[in-house]
Scaffold this active site. Structure first.
Site, PDB file in Angstrom:
ATOM      1  N   HIS A 120      11.007  43.741  13.412  1.00 45.08           N
ATOM      2  CA  HIS A 120      10.739  42.572  12.551  1.00 45.08           C
ATOM      3  C   HIS A 120      10.536  41.315  13.408  1.00 45.08           C
ATOM      4  CE1 HIS A 120      13.398  44.743   9.380  1.00 45.08           C
ATOM      5  NE2 HIS A 120      12.150  44.797   8.930  1.00 45.08           N
ATOM      6  N   LYS A 153      17.942  48.497  -3.808  1.00 44.39           N
ATOM      7  CA  LYS A 153      18.348  49.484  -2.793  1.00 44.39           C
ATOM      8  C   LYS A 153      19.785  49.301  -2.305  1.00 44.39           C
ATOM      9  CE  LYS A 153      14.345  48.736  -0.678  1.00 44.39           C
ATOM     10  NZ  LYS A 153      13.366  48.655   0.410  1.00 44.39           N
ATOM     11  N   ARG A 173       3.805  50.121  10.892  1.00 40.11           N
ATOM     12  CA  ARG A 173       4.263  50.823  12.090  1.00 40.11           C
ATOM     13  C   ARG A 173       3.440  52.073  12.341  1.00 40.11           C
ATOM     14  NH1 ARG A 173      10.210  51.027   9.797  1.00 40.11           N
ATOM     15  NH2 ARG A 173       8.818  51.463   8.063  1.00 40.11           N
ATOM     16  N   SER A 183      15.313  49.462   9.619  1.00 44.00           N
ATOM     17  CA  SER A 183      16.667  48.997   9.270  1.00 44.00           C
ATOM     18  C   SER A 183      17.524  50.185   8.855  1.00 44.00           C
ATOM     19  CB  SER A 183      16.603  48.002   8.115  1.00 44.00           C
ATOM     20  OG  SER A 183      15.822  46.895   8.456  1.00 44.00           O
TER      21      SER A 183
HETATM   22  O1  PNS Z   1      11.256  45.449   3.718  1.00 45.95           O
HETATM   23  P1  PNS Z   1      10.815  46.088   2.446  1.00 45.95           P
HETATM   24  O2  PNS Z   1      12.010  46.606   1.703  1.00 45.95           O
HETATM   25  O3  PNS Z   1       9.769  47.140   2.659  1.00 45.95           O
HETATM   26  O4  PNS Z   1      10.153  44.927   1.541  1.00 45.95           O
HETATM   27  C1  PNS Z   1       9.598  45.204   0.295  1.00 45.95           C
HETATM   28  C2  PNS Z   1       9.234  43.901  -0.438  1.00 45.95           C
HETATM   29  C3  PNS Z   1      10.416  42.967  -0.515  1.00 45.95           C
HETATM   30  C4  PNS Z   1       8.109  43.193   0.282  1.00 45.95           C
HETATM   31  C5  PNS Z   1       8.742  44.319  -1.877  1.00 45.95           C
HETATM   32  O5  PNS Z   1       9.676  45.170  -2.443  1.00 45.95           O
HETATM   33  C6  PNS Z   1       8.521  43.127  -2.779  1.00 45.95           C
HETATM   34  O6  PNS Z   1       7.613  42.357  -2.597  1.00 45.95           O
HETATM   35  N1  PNS Z   1       9.407  42.977  -3.792  1.00 45.95           N
HETATM   36  C7  PNS Z   1       9.359  41.886  -4.732  1.00 45.95           C
HETATM   37  C8  PNS Z   1       8.966  42.340  -6.125  1.00 45.95           C
HETATM   38  C9  PNS Z   1       7.463  42.372  -6.279  1.00 45.95           C
HETATM   39  O7  PNS Z   1       6.760  41.400  -6.067  1.00 45.95           O
HETATM   40  N2  PNS Z   1       6.973  43.543  -6.657  1.00 45.95           N
HETATM   41  C10 PNS Z   1       5.544  43.802  -6.820  1.00 45.95           C
HETATM   42  C11 PNS Z   1       4.943  44.137  -5.462  1.00 45.95           C
HETATM   43  S1  PNS Z   1       3.449  44.929  -5.685  1.00 45.95           S
END
Ligand code: PNS
Length: 168
Positions: A23, A47, A96, A134
């Site tokens: 990150h 999660k 990645r 993570s």
């Molecule tokens: O590090 P991660 O867990 O892969 O991040 C995922 C994240 C936070 C980017 C994604 O879950 C997110 O944007 N969540 C917010 C809810 C949202 O906007 N959902 C619609 C996305 S298409």
């Protein structure tokens, strides 16, 4: 096509539970490309994160100190709504491996549908970080393994502390 924005304000969203050196590598790359970069922690994460939002903010704030155009925030609800509120015109996500791509593409297209003016840009983390997540960092520390060089020292200490206290 509209003219390019005068200033690029980007959001780098994620769970960051906890932040890894992968990150951080992306933050360093992103900060060189945009005027302002907001690293945004998802608050209402289904999660069940190991670290609270406050703890994740503290860890992130410590490690982004060397980057003057980077700040840390947190959000709940839709990412694009948060991005729009912050005046952002870009979302940055890291890729990645090809296995990340399908999920990322789906999210990027949905976000574009919801807010077409916000562009998603994918950056590749350095190859040295391509296997780091993570999830794996938590698993390795919980089983007594060493994650030094894969997470910032402050995160390593917090991970060790967390699992020592749990007696795992
Ligand atoms: O590090 P991660 O867990 O892969 O991040 C995922 C994240 C936070 C980017 C994604 O879950 C997110 O944007 N969540 C917010 C809810 C949202 O906007 N959902 C619609 C996305 S298409």
């Amino acid at each position: 096509m509209a003219a390019p924005p005068a200033r690029i304000i980007a959001i780098y969203p994620g769970s960051f539970d906890p932040i890894t050196n992968g990150h951080l590598d992306l933050i360093a790359r992103g900060s060189r490309l945009v005027d302002r970069l907001v690293v945004a922690i998802l608050g209402n994460d289904a999660k069940k994160p190991l670290f609270s939002v406050q703890e994740r903010v503290e860890m992130l704030e410590e490690v982004v100190k060397p980057y003057p155009n980077v700040e840390v925030g947190s959000f709940e609800g839709l990412l694009v709504e948060y991005a729009a509120q912050r005046g952002a015109n870009m979302i940055i996500r890291g890729i990645r491996a090809i296995s990340d791509y399908e999920y990322e593409l789906q999210m990027a297209l949905m976000n574009r549908r919801l807010h077409p003016e916000i562009e998603t840009a994918f950056l590749m983390a350095g190859e040295a970080y391509s296997f780091i997540s993570s999830h794996l960092m938590k698993e390795v520390v919980s089983l007594g393994g060493n994650v030094s060089g894969m997470v910032p020292p402050t995160v390593e200490a917090r991970l060790k502390g967390r699992f020592e206290r749990k007696g795992v």
